[in-house]
Design an enzyme around this catalytic site. Structure first.
Site, PDB file in Angstrom:
ATOM      1  CG  HIS A 187      44.366  30.681  38.383  1.00  0.00           C
ATOM      2  ND1 HIS A 187      43.123  31.113  37.946  1.00  0.00           N
ATOM      3  CD2 HIS A 187      45.245  31.663  38.055  1.00  0.00           C
ATOM      4  CE1 HIS A 187      43.261  32.298  37.373  1.00  0.00           C
ATOM      5  NE2 HIS A 187      44.535  32.663  37.430  1.00  0.00           N
ATOM      6  CG  HIS A 229      43.031  37.125  34.970  1.00  0.00           C
ATOM      7  ND1 HIS A 229      42.279  36.801  36.081  1.00  0.00           N
ATOM      8  CD2 HIS A 229      44.058  36.250  34.940  1.00  0.00           C
ATOM      9  CE1 HIS A 229      42.830  35.767  36.694  1.00  0.00           C
ATOM     10  NE2 HIS A 229      43.920  35.412  36.014  1.00  0.00           N
ATOM     11  CD  GLU A 279      47.685  36.381  31.528  1.00  0.00           C
ATOM     12  OE1 GLU A 279      48.396  35.404  31.805  1.00  0.00           O
ATOM     13  OE2 GLU A 279      46.452  36.411  31.749  1.00  0.00           O
ATOM     14  CG  ASP A 323      49.117  32.945  36.752  1.00  0.00           C
ATOM     15  OD1 ASP A 323      47.935  33.002  37.149  1.00  0.00           O
ATOM     16  OD2 ASP A 323      49.420  33.027  35.559  1.00  0.00           O
TER      17      ASP A 323
END
Length: 375
Positions: free
Chosen positions: A26, A210, A213, A302
């Site tokens: 990100h 996503h 998770e 991440d």
């Protein structure tokens, strides 16, 4: 020499030089602490909790490492606050490319929600232009290739998600390579944003979501079967569809079978998954099982800042915690390059010219060090 002994030769230097491909990072979670401080000074942002880069980096990590996705995300208000100008966005993107090139990452994809960077009147296109300009400068200076993934957010409106999908498509021939849905899964099902995904599919675009998770296999199933995801971000709870007893597989559910049979890539983020509470510990992460059973797993950071990690660190965890050797790391890297939202010819060019020769050289180096027995 034993496999354990050869793995002991996978030093930090070797792991740094190993070719890498990063698919899940990100933009607002990758800043250098020094850059956060610089950007804050430039705009007069006074809410940072620390003024020393080392202490600030530790503050971000300690805030993120609380076993909760909601708490993990709290630090992003500071990084987003200092990323509201074209110059800041370009700098962050450029520095990410520089940092990744320094650890021999040969290709990466960075994702972000452009709507988060419009508080100071930057338009969405201006935001995209700035980020892509930074990535292009990094490619020119460091030879690292990349793409941008536009994120919509689960907790925002479906209309906004469609608008962001349209933005992504408008930049597909200028460096944007895909579309994502991020944010808290519970209470925010992906199918609420189905119009955005249908638009991406009608535009022949690529989708990662996503899923799995902070929620169970149902979230992964919905991402695949409702929204048409080509890759799954995190996917840790796929293991809930697999029954394992005393280390042996008893039953594999239809979803896990589908993911394996259809070669759906899984963007594993080992240390981040512990920090967010997706798994209780590295020892309980499903990555080694999925790798052993032939799933198309990849390794990712991440959020480099929040999880205080690098791709080299993630490789180190794979070696030290799961016993991975250099062949495993090569396999994971090729998995990632094959799964990249990048033209087919370019993917194979990078594999043929950079990944396979790089690992072949390291294998030869290890073989020489072990008297002809490599990892």
């Amino acid at each position: 020499m034993s496999a354990q002994s050869t793995r002991s030769l996978l030093t930090h230097d070797i792991l740094t030089r190993a070719p890498k491909v990063l698919l899940h990072e990100h933009l607002d979670g990758c800043l250098r602490p020094e850059t956060v401080l610089d950007l804050a000074r430039e705009i007069g942002y006074l809410e940072l909790p620390e003024s020393d880069p080392v202490r600030l980096g530790q503050w971000f990590f300690e805030g993120a490492d609380r076993g909760s996705l909601a708490q993990y995300l709290e630090g992003f208000r500071h990084t987003i606050a200092v990323m509201q100008t074209a110059e800041a966005l370009e700098r962050v993107a450029y520095e990410l490319g520089e940092d990744l090139a320094a650890e021999n990452c040969v290709y990466f994809e960075v994702r972000f929600a452009p709507v988060f960077h419009t508080a100071e009147n930057l338009g969405l296109d201006a935001v995209m232009r700035a980020v892509l300009r930074g990535l292009e400068r990094a490619r020119e200076d460091f030879g690292i290739e990349s793409g941008v993934i536009v994120c919509a957010m689960r907790n925002q409106s479906a209309d906004l998600s469609l608008k962001l999908a349209e933005l992504a498509v408008s930049w597909f021939d200028r460096g944007c390579c895909g579309f994502d849905l991020a944010g808290e899964e519970a209470g925010h099902p992906a199918k609420h944003h189905i119009n955005a995904f249908q638009f991406i599919k009608r535009s022949n675009g690529s989708i990662t979501i996503h899923a799995g998770e902070s929620f169970g296999p149902e979230s992964i199933w919905q991402a695949l079967q409702f929204c048409g995801a080509h890759r799954i971000g995190h996917g840790t709870h796929l293991i809930d569809d697999i029954a394992i007893y005393e280390g042996k597989v008893v039953k594999v559910g239809s979803l896990a079978t589908y993911v394996l049979d259809h070669r759906i890539p899984i963007e594993c983020c080992l240390q981040s998954n512990v920090h967010t509470g997706a798994v209780k510990s590295l020892a309980e992460h499903p990555f080694p099982y999925l790798l052993r059973e032939g799933y198309r797993v990849t390794l990712n950071t991440d959020n480099r800042l929040m999880s205080h990690t690098t791709m080299t660190d993630e490789f180190r965890v794979a070696v030290e915690t799961y016993g991975c050797d250099l062949q495993d790391l090569e396999r994971v890297t090729i998995n990632a390059m094959n799964a990249a939202f990048y033209p087919y010819a370019d993917r194979h060019r990078i594999i043929d010219e950079r990944i396979e020769p790089g690992y072949e050289a390291l294998q030869a180096e290890l073989a020489a060090a072990t008297g002809g027995v490599s990892s």
